[in-house]
Each structure stands twice: as structure tokens, then as C-alpha cells.
Design a protein around this motif. Structure first.
Motif, PDB file in Angstrom:
ATOM      1  N   ASP A  20       1.244   7.794  -6.195  1.00 51.46           N
ATOM      2  CA  ASP A  20      -0.062   7.139  -6.120  1.00 51.46           C
ATOM      3  C   ASP A  20       0.037   5.703  -6.621  1.00 51.46           C
ATOM      4  O   ASP A  20      -0.506   4.784  -6.001  1.00 51.46           O
ATOM      5  CB  ASP A  20      -1.089   7.922  -6.937  1.00 51.46           C
ATOM      6  N   TRP A  21       0.748   5.499  -7.725  1.00 50.10           N
ATOM      7  CA  TRP A  21       0.922   4.135  -8.241  1.00 50.10           C
ATOM      8  C   TRP A  21       1.658   3.272  -7.229  1.00 50.10           C
ATOM      9  O   TRP A  21       1.307   2.122  -6.995  1.00 50.10           O
ATOM     10  CB  TRP A  21       1.684   4.178  -9.573  1.00 50.10           C
ATOM     11  N   ARG A  32      -0.629   2.353  -4.352  1.00 45.87           N
ATOM     12  CA  ARG A  32      -1.641   1.360  -4.708  1.00 45.87           C
ATOM     13  C   ARG A  32      -1.009  -0.014  -4.975  1.00 45.87           C
ATOM     14  O   ARG A  32      -1.636  -1.042  -4.743  1.00 45.87           O
ATOM     15  CB  ARG A  32      -2.434   1.830  -5.928  1.00 45.87           C
ATOM     16  N   GLY A  60      -8.428  -3.889  -9.833  1.00 41.18           N
ATOM     17  CA  GLY A  60      -7.602  -2.722  -9.577  1.00 41.18           C
ATOM     18  C   GLY A  60      -6.481  -2.585 -10.599  1.00 41.18           C
ATOM     19  O   GLY A  60      -6.181  -1.477 -11.065  1.00 41.18           O
ATOM     20  N   ARG A  94      -1.406  -7.680  -4.184  1.00 39.95           N
ATOM     21  CA  ARG A  94      -1.488  -7.095  -5.521  1.00 39.95           C
ATOM     22  C   ARG A  94      -0.213  -7.365  -6.305  1.00 39.95           C
ATOM     23  O   ARG A  94      -0.263  -7.736  -7.478  1.00 39.95           O
ATOM     24  CB  ARG A  94      -1.765  -5.591  -5.436  1.00 39.95           C
ATOM     25  N   SER A 102       0.362  -1.189  -1.211  1.00 41.73           N
ATOM     26  CA  SER A 102      -0.576  -1.161  -0.080  1.00 41.73           C
ATOM     27  C   SER A 102      -0.973  -2.565   0.353  1.00 41.73           C
ATOM     28  O   SER A 102      -1.401  -2.785   1.487  1.00 41.73           O
ATOM     29  CB  SER A 102      -1.830  -0.354  -0.450  1.00 41.73           C
TER      30      SER A 102
END
Length: 271
Positions: A4-5, A8, A49, A15, A11
Motif C-alpha cells: 500500500d505504501w 501510494r 498525503g 509525490r 502512483s
């Protein structure tokens, strides 16, 4: 959780760009907007985020990475560096793996790699010759897997200039090489014979290491690096084969100059 990290983080390239900016130094939203090719709204969204994930925090009006955020940024950079090396050097990595399947591809990140291509088939050996011609080393240690007039000429010139040289060569190479690599002072030249064929070459100078991959006797890849980790790996490989090799006794004439030929090394001196 880790997946998940990663999802994110990767993606959006923006970021990671925000994280890298904060890795350099804390910054406010406007400073990040000025330094990145994205809008203020996008910058703020990624900051929010990162804060939600515990990677960044706001202190006195500026954002900074948390200790975890620093590690996330470093891990991401290492991961991307590895992917970049794997993407650009797949064939080279395959060639090195035939010698050492534990070789870490990241060692190629700062290396100079020359590969024989159809339009430049001699690029690896030309690179090697030029690099050795420019070296200021006092010592050379190497593995010579095939007989090459050009490579022998390179090492003959180094010996003539006073460079102390230790070479390991497979017995078949010593037995089939033309007579006389060079007539060299015995105090400068040591030769070792290995009872197995090799498909790679190594050269260690005082400040660099070279790895050569061969394809059916042709010099196909030359890797040059002065990075300590690569030199440590190359030194380990050299010493691995040196432990398995035997010294060839070289007889000097009255002037202190070697008179034994390469053919004699292979057929007489090692028997």
C-alpha cells in the motif's frame, strides 16, 4: 501495508518529487511550488498525503520529513536506482552473473560500460587500451583469459614503464600463445597458471578495476569503475582464482631480463 505504501508513493511521480525536495531541506508550500513543475494545489495535496502517512510534518510554517519519511525517500531512491541499472544493463548483468551469481547489479550504477555492438565491435577493447594507456598506477594485477596481441601490448608497455605486474592465465592460453609476451625484469613480472579455462578477464590498478566479459573468445563487454565496492568485488574474484593458481618460475639471464617464452611457460615451466 508495504504494498500500500509503495502504491501510494509511486502512483504519482510528483509525490516522490515532493519527498526529494523535502529530503534536501524543509520548505513551505510556495517554495515547493516554485521548484517543481506542478501547481500549488497539487503540491499541497501531496503534502497532505505525506503527512497522513507519517512521512512529513509541518513545523513553524514549513514542511519537513519525519525520520520515517527520510527512510522512505532513501528506500525509494535505491529502488529506482536498481531498476534503472537493471533496465539499462540487463545483458551486462547476465554476463557478470556467469562469473558470480551473487554480483550486486547496483555496483554498475557509477561504472563505465562498453559493449561490443554490430557497428562498434571493438569498443570494449579500445576502451580498455585507452584507459590503461592513461593510468598512472604503480601496480597491475590481472586475469588474462585469452591471448590478445593488443592486450599483451598494453601490459608490455606498462612493464616497460616500471609497473609491477601479476597476471593469472589458464594453462591452455599459455600453451597456445605465440612465443614471447615480453622480455621483462623478473622483479616486476609474476605469472601464475590456472588449470581451468576462463571466459572473463579482470584488471586491478591502484585506483580502478576492470571486468571483461568474453563471448567465444571475443572481448564483448568492458566494465570500468573506481568505486570502492566494485573494486572490492573485483579484488575478491582475483584473489579467489589466485588461490587456485600456481606460480610460473621465470628464469632471468645474466642481465636480469626474462628469456623464457610464453610457450615455454605453458609446456615446460608449469609441469
Amino acid at each position: 501495508m508495504c504494498y500500500d505504501w509503495g502504491e501510494r508513493l509511486f502512483s504519482s511521480p510528483h509525490r516522490l518529487a515532493v519527498l526529494r525536495e523535502l529530503y534536501s531541506e524543509p520548505a513551505d508550500t510556495q517554495a515547493l511550488t516554485d521548484s517543481l513543475p506542478i501547481s500549488r494545489v497539487t503540491v499541497q495535496r501531496h503534502l497532505n498525503g505525506c503527512a497522513e502517512l507519517g512521512w512529513a510534518r509541518k513545523v513553524d510554517g514549513r514542511y519537513e520529513l519525519t525520520p520515517v519519511g527520510n527512510h522512505v525517500c532513501e528506500a525509494a531512491a535505491t529502488f529506482l536506482d536498481r531498476l534503472s541499472v537493471l533496465e539499462s544493463s540487463g545483458d551486462v548483468i547476465d554476463a557478470v552473473a556467469t562469473v558470480d551469481d551473487r554480483f550486486d547489479p547496483i555496483l554498475l550504477a557509477n561504472a563505465t560500460v562498453s559493449v561490443a555492438e554490430p557497428d562498434t565491435p571493438h569498443e570494449p577493447i579500445i576502451h580498455y587500451r585507452n584507459a590503461m594507456a592513461e593510468t598512472t598506477t604503480d601496480t597491475v594485477r590481472g586475469i588474462l583469459p585469452v591471448f590478445s596481441e593488443l592486450i599483451v601490448e598494453v601490459h608490455r608497455d606498462l612493464l616497460a614503464s616500471g609497473v609491477e605486474t601479476d597476471l593469472i592465465a589458464p594453462r591452455p592460453i599459455l600453451e597456445t600463445a605465440p612465443p614471447s609476451i615480453a622480455e621483462t625484469p623478473s622483479t616486476l613480472f609474476s605469472l601464475y597458471v590456472l588449470e581451468q579455462p576462463l571466459e572473463f578477464g579482470l584488471t586491478l590498478t591502484d585506483d580502478a578495476a576492470f571486468f571483461g566479459a568474453y563471448d567465444d573468445g571475443t572481448f564483448a563487454v568492458c566494465i570500468e569503475s573506481s568505486e570502492p565496492a566494485f573494486r572490492e568485488w573485483a579484488t575478491d574474484r582475483y584473489e579467489h582464482y589466485l588461490e587456485r593458481a600456481r606460480p610460473v618460475p621465470l628464469e632471468a639471464d645474466g642481465s636480469g631480463v626474462e628469456s623464457t617464452s610464453v610457450r615455454e611457460f605453458g609446456t615446460d615451466a608449469v609441469d
